[in-house]
Design a protein around this motif. Sequence first.
Motif, PDB file in Angstrom:
ATOM      1  N   TYR A 112       0.833  -1.212   0.000  1.00 24.40           N
ATOM      2  CA  TYR A 112       0.000   0.000   0.000  1.00 24.40           C
ATOM      3  C   TYR A 112       0.865   1.258   0.000  1.00 24.40           C
ATOM      4  CZ  TYR A 112      -3.215   3.606   1.575  1.00 24.40           C
ATOM      5  OH  TYR A 112      -3.934   4.767   1.683  1.00 24.40           O
ATOM      6  N   SER A 221      -1.615  -4.005  -6.041  1.00 19.32           N
ATOM      7  CA  SER A 221      -2.984  -4.158  -5.527  1.00 19.32           C
ATOM      8  C   SER A 221      -3.279  -5.613  -5.210  1.00 19.32           C
ATOM      9  CB  SER A 221      -3.996  -3.635  -6.549  1.00 19.32           C
ATOM     10  OG  SER A 221      -3.826  -2.260  -6.782  1.00 19.32           O
ATOM     11  N   GLY A 224      -1.186  -6.536  -2.051  1.00 17.48           N
ATOM     12  CA  GLY A 224      -1.758  -5.932  -0.857  1.00 17.48           C
ATOM     13  C   GLY A 224      -3.063  -6.585  -0.444  1.00 17.48           C
TER      14      GLY A 224
END
Length: 253
Positions: A112, A221, A224
């Motif tokens: 992130y 993404s 995470g």
Amino acid sequence: MGEYNEKKETCGTICLKYLLFTFNCCFWLTGLSVMAVGIWTLALKSDYISLLASNTYLATAYILLVAGAVVMVTGILGCCATFKERRNLLRLYFFLLLLIFLLEVIAGILAYIYYQQLSAELKDTLKDTMVQKYHQPGHEGVTVAVDKLQQKFHCCGSNNSRDWQESVWIRSGEAEGRKFPDSCCKTIVEGCGQRDHASNIYKVEGGCITKLEKFIQEHLSIIGAMGLGIAGVQIFGMIFTCCLYKSLKLEHY
């Protein structure tokens, strides 16, 4: 009344054992998935790591790889601890679950944070990396990465094709009159970088920087979401383990 409570506790213990066993089977498969994502990142998505200024992207992949391996071992240990009803194994199992939980949270947080910093990092470093290190001794990895980047995403230069006018290699005699690397060409043939024309060279404004940023952000993404998602699921495993540990303790008294 005492017999009823003892029977009730035994039934509860049996239910907890099967819940934990089911969790461990799913957990083992999850570990396999986590390892696969880590290997996928290192083996297939690492072509552009040499173009990045920090090692955060690489670190998240290694954390996933280690976490996946530990998850698979922990899943097997959990099954043994559950059916052998060994409290010392349950304690070790809980500790490993907690360790994996922390690793997954760290991977998710790193992904992130790096997701937020990636754009600024690429804007600050990508152009300099490409024009200063392309086809220079000791930077063969950068050369390969740049060529793959330009061909895969049909782009030329960091911001646009004009970036290559500042290239150390282009300005040297080693470029043999090329104005761009051959990987900037829409159809690659030896020396095609000598001809500066839109029909020959990818002249897309925004260059490779926007393509690479989007590519890495999409993968971050996935990393995470997987890291934080699995960490959330592990909370249930730790709760089941604590309940079974307490149940076994009560039955032994």
